[in-house]
Design a protein around this motif. Structure first.
Motif, short mmCIF file in Angstrom:
data_model
loop_
_atom_site.label_atom_id
_atom_site.label_comp_id
_atom_site.label_asym_id
_atom_site.label_seq_id
_atom_site.Cartn_x
_atom_site.Cartn_y
_atom_site.Cartn_z
N GLU A 164 -9.51 7.35 1.92
CA GLU A 164 -10.43 7.85 0.88
C GLU A 164 -9.84 7.67 -0.50
OE1 GLU A 164 -11.88 11.82 1.46
OE2 GLU A 164 -13.39 11.14 2.89
N GLN A 165 -8.56 8.02 -0.66
CA GLN A 165 -7.91 7.89 -1.96
C GLN A 165 -7.82 6.43 -2.38
OE1 GLN A 165 -4.33 9.94 -0.86
NE2 GLN A 165 -4.92 11.81 -1.96
N LEU A 166 -7.45 5.57 -1.43
CA LEU A 166 -7.29 4.15 -1.74
C LEU A 166 -8.63 3.49 -2.07
CD1 LEU A 166 -4.64 3.40 0.98
CD2 LEU A 166 -4.26 3.31 -1.50
N GLU A 167 -9.68 3.87 -1.36
CA GLU A 167 -11.02 3.31 -1.61
C GLU A 167 -11.65 3.93 -2.86
OE1 GLU A 167 -13.40 4.04 1.86
OE2 GLU A 167 -12.77 2.17 2.81
N GLY A 168 -11.28 5.17 -3.13
CA GLY A 168 -11.93 5.89 -4.22
C GLY A 168 -13.33 6.36 -3.84
N PRO A 174 -3.19 10.78 5.46
CA PRO A 174 -2.34 9.71 4.89
C PRO A 174 -2.07 8.63 5.93
CG PRO A 174 -1.47 11.89 4.35
CD PRO A 174 -2.58 12.10 5.35
N ILE A 175 -2.04 7.40 5.47
CA ILE A 175 -1.84 6.27 6.38
C ILE A 175 -0.55 6.41 7.17
CG2 ILE A 175 -1.38 3.78 6.44
CD1 ILE A 175 -3.53 3.50 4.25
N THR A 209 0.83 -1.19 0.00
CA THR A 209 0.00 0.00 0.00
C THR A 209 0.87 1.25 0.00
OG1 THR A 209 -1.75 -1.10 1.22
CG2 THR A 209 -1.73 1.29 1.33
N ASP A 210 0.49 2.21 -0.80
CA ASP A 210 1.15 3.51 -0.79
C ASP A 210 0.67 4.24 0.46
OD1 ASP A 210 2.11 6.07 -1.10
OD2 ASP A 210 1.30 6.34 -3.13
N ARG A 211 1.50 4.24 1.46
CA ARG A 211 1.12 4.80 2.76
C ARG A 211 1.03 6.31 2.77
NH1 ARG A 211 4.14 0.66 6.91
NH2 ARG A 211 3.59 -1.19 5.72
N SER A 212 1.45 6.96 1.70
CA SER A 212 1.30 8.41 1.62
C SER A 212 -0.12 8.79 1.19
CB SER A 212 2.32 9.01 0.65
OG SER A 212 2.03 8.61 -0.68
#
Length: 140
Positions: free
Chosen positions: A12-16, A40-41, A5-8
């Motif tokens: 919301e961004q990851l789920e879309g 960010p994560i 996972t891009d932790r930056s």
């Protein structure tokens, strides 16, 4: 434990999926979860992750990160290091479909638990339930 996972990025961004603002009369937890999804994560603390995981938010991205944190801090525990029972409890109390879909996560959690020398009495019951559920599902 690998996590690609891009932790930056935020949940919301990851789920879309962008959640609307929380209701003005929402509880502190509801408001916190809404706000934490926008961070960010890599900026989330273990405690903040435990709040999100405990609400089943961002599980595909947060659970692998949480398992890494738990593993890293488990090795420090015998040296007097801080161990986050809240994060461990949030992870332990996720229900069986998560562990069935991701058996490596379950194996990683079992390994983390085996590294712990001192588990609080409150958390011991969650550990027992996790192993009982894992054994029951494995035998089916």
């Amino acid at each position: 434990m690998e996590n690609e996972t891009d932790r930056s990025r935020t949940i919301e961004q990851l789920e879309g999926i962008e959640w609307p603002d929380p209701p003005s009369d929402g509880t502190g937890l509801v408001k916190a979860v809404h706000n934490l999804r926008k961070r960010p994560i890599n900026l989330l603390t273990a405690w903040e992750m435990s709040r999100l995981i405990g609400q089943d938010v961002g599980i595909p991205w947060l659970l692998p990160v949480a398992l890494e944190i738990l593993r890293e801090t488990a090795t420090d525990q015998p040296l007097g290091g801080f161990y986050d029972d809240d994060l461990l409890t949030a992870v332990l109390t996720r229900r069986s479909p998560i562990w069935q879909s991701n058996p490596q996560w379950a194996a990683n959690l079992k390994e983390v638990i085996s590294l712990l020398e001192d588990i609080s009495p409150n958390t011991r019951e969650d550990v027992r339930s996790f192993f009982l559920e894992a054994e029951t599902k494995a035998s089916n």
